[in-house]
Design a protein around this motif. Structure first.
Motif, mmCIF file in Angstrom:
data_model
loop_
_atom_site.group_PDB
_atom_site.id
_atom_site.type_symbol
_atom_site.label_atom_id
_atom_site.label_comp_id
_atom_site.label_asym_id
_atom_site.label_seq_id
_atom_site.Cartn_x
_atom_site.Cartn_y
_atom_site.Cartn_z
ATOM 1 N N UNK A 59 14.804 6.412 7.034
ATOM 2 C CA UNK A 59 14.538 5.268 7.918
ATOM 3 C C UNK A 59 13.613 5.691 9.053
ATOM 4 N N UNK A 60 12.844 4.736 9.541
ATOM 5 C CA UNK A 60 11.933 4.941 10.673
ATOM 6 C C UNK A 60 11.395 3.575 11.065
ATOM 7 N N UNK A 61 10.949 3.414 12.308
ATOM 8 C CA UNK A 61 10.439 2.093 12.700
ATOM 9 C C UNK A 61 8.991 1.864 12.265
ATOM 10 N N UNK A 62 8.258 2.943 11.974
ATOM 11 C CA UNK A 62 6.847 2.802 11.590
ATOM 12 C C UNK A 62 6.709 2.942 10.071
ATOM 13 N N UNK A 92 17.816 -4.779 11.505
ATOM 14 C CA UNK A 92 17.943 -4.592 12.961
ATOM 15 C C UNK A 92 16.780 -3.798 13.543
ATOM 16 N N UNK A 93 15.568 -4.138 13.090
ATOM 17 C CA UNK A 93 14.373 -3.501 13.638
ATOM 18 C C UNK A 93 14.049 -2.137 13.062
ATOM 19 N N UNK A 126 4.061 -2.007 3.142
ATOM 20 C CA UNK A 126 3.201 -0.943 3.678
ATOM 21 C C UNK A 126 3.905 0.408 3.539
ATOM 22 N N UNK A 127 5.195 0.451 3.853
ATOM 23 C CA UNK A 127 5.964 1.692 3.693
ATOM 24 C C UNK A 127 5.979 2.115 2.226
ATOM 25 N N UNK A 128 6.221 1.148 1.338
ATOM 26 C CA UNK A 128 6.276 1.443 -0.094
ATOM 27 C C UNK A 128 4.936 1.960 -0.606
ATOM 28 N N UNK A 129 3.851 1.294 -0.197
ATOM 29 C CA UNK A 129 2.530 1.667 -0.698
ATOM 30 C C UNK A 129 2.031 2.985 -0.095
ATOM 31 N N UNK A 130 2.493 3.301 1.112
ATOM 32 C CA UNK A 130 2.157 4.609 1.697
ATOM 33 C C UNK A 130 2.792 5.722 0.875
ATOM 34 N N UNK A 157 6.866 6.024 4.930
ATOM 35 C CA UNK A 157 6.372 6.336 3.578
ATOM 36 C C UNK A 157 6.080 7.814 3.414
ATOM 37 N N UNK A 158 5.521 8.420 4.476
ATOM 38 C CA UNK A 158 5.199 9.846 4.429
ATOM 39 C C UNK A 158 6.451 10.717 4.507
ATOM 40 N N UNK A 159 7.463 10.263 5.260
ATOM 41 C CA UNK A 159 8.720 11.021 5.338
ATOM 42 C C UNK A 159 9.393 11.120 3.969
#
Length: 307
Positions: A276-279, A253-254, A228-232, A284-286
């Motif tokens: 890095x981010x938990x969401x 580690x979460x 999901x992060x990659x595709x965003x 992906x946007x960052x």
């Protein structure tokens, strides 16, 4: 229990990975009856032209989505890297099973490593992302495009048409090729893979709640978060296989980590961002925000305008 009709491309790899996924599902639901419907896509019919020149990734999913919409099939099993980052209305990726190896595999005649290939060696790939990274590492080799299934590409190499080829490790492993055929695996931090490489995406009609609930039994939340992060990131960058773009995420580690890549086709310009981010969507946007600040989006806009 209802019968499920699965849509799959008819290539050997597509059918093999479909059968492997269906087995996992039937292990959870032994009473489940499943039928595979083979669907020939535009991408399967066009085998003599580089994909980036005829429309890119959507070529492998459009006919399958039409069958899904017409209720000829109940779900589609895709290689997630072939699925455009925006789905048509009424469709969902309901399940992302555990990811296979995300790395690129380097195969060469006589098992010569990439760094030891003689000058002017010819490497076969159908990916602009792979080609750009190869050229960036070694400007004294020739990259030549190659299409066809795994067996066809390996035969072309062994016949001397290519000195080496690059393939997705996941496809080789799913097809049962042993590690013996691979000269070396490129680690993702050194050679960034395609978005969602090694992952499957199970697409369904968004209103088929019964099937969506069933698919949760074989869903991998970790793989889903990473892809999901990659595709965003891919969606924000307006990327496709028409531009050299890549990226991979890991969960440690979460915390999610995403490395994104954008390159010029000649390999001379290279932008890499890791955040890095938990969401996953925020992450992906960052990475996309940072790429835009660096000017990497200009490469994509220029390539898309030319094509």
């Amino acid at each position: 229990m209802r019968k499920i009709v699965v849509g799959s491309r008819q290539s050997g790899l597509a059918l093999t990975q479909s059968k492997q996924f269906i087995k996992k599902l039937q292990d959870k639901f032994p009473e489940l009856e499943v039928e595979i419907k083979k669907i020939v896509t535009k991408g399967d019919r066009i085998v003599d032209v580089q994909l980036s020149k005829v429309g890119g990734k959507g070529l492998f999913v459009k006919e399958i989505e039409t069958a899904l919409s017409n209720k000829e099939i109940d779900m589609a099993i895709h290689s997630l890297k072939d699925v455009p980052s925006v789905l048509p209305d009424g469709f969902s990726i309901a399940c992302v099973p555990e990811r296979e190896d995300m790395r690129d595999a380097f195969l060469s005649n006589n098992k010569v490593s990439f760094k030891d290939l003689p000058k002017d060696s010819v490497i076969g790939t159908s990916s602009l992302r792979r080609a750009a990274q190869l050229k960036a590492i070694r400007d004294d080799i020739t990259v030549k495009w190659v299409r066809g299934n795994i067996d066809t590409r390996i035969k072309k190499m062994e016949s001397g048409e290519y000195d080496a080829i690059l393939l997705a490790a996941a496809g080789l492993k799913r097809m049962g090729w042993s590690d013996n055929v691979v000269t070396e695996y490129f680690e993702p931090e050194d050679f960034i893979p395609a978005i969602a490489q090694g992952a499957l995406g199970i697409e369904v009609r968004s209103d088929d709640q019964e099937l969506i609930d069933m698919l949760q039994a074989v869903h991998s939340e970790e793989t889903a978060l990473c892809t999901n992060a990659e595709r965003t990131f891919l969606k924000r960058m307006d990327g496709s296989c028409q531009v050299p773009i890549g990226g991979y995420a890991t969960l440690e580690d979460g915390e999610l980590y995403l490395t994104g890549l954008i390159m010029s086709e000649d390999g001379n310009e290279r932008y890499v961002v890791k955040k890095s981010h938990e969401d996953p969507e925020t992450l992906g946007n960052l990475v996309a925000d940072e790429m835009e600040k660096m000017g990497a989006k200009d490469i994509i806009d220029m390539i898309n305008n030319e094509k």
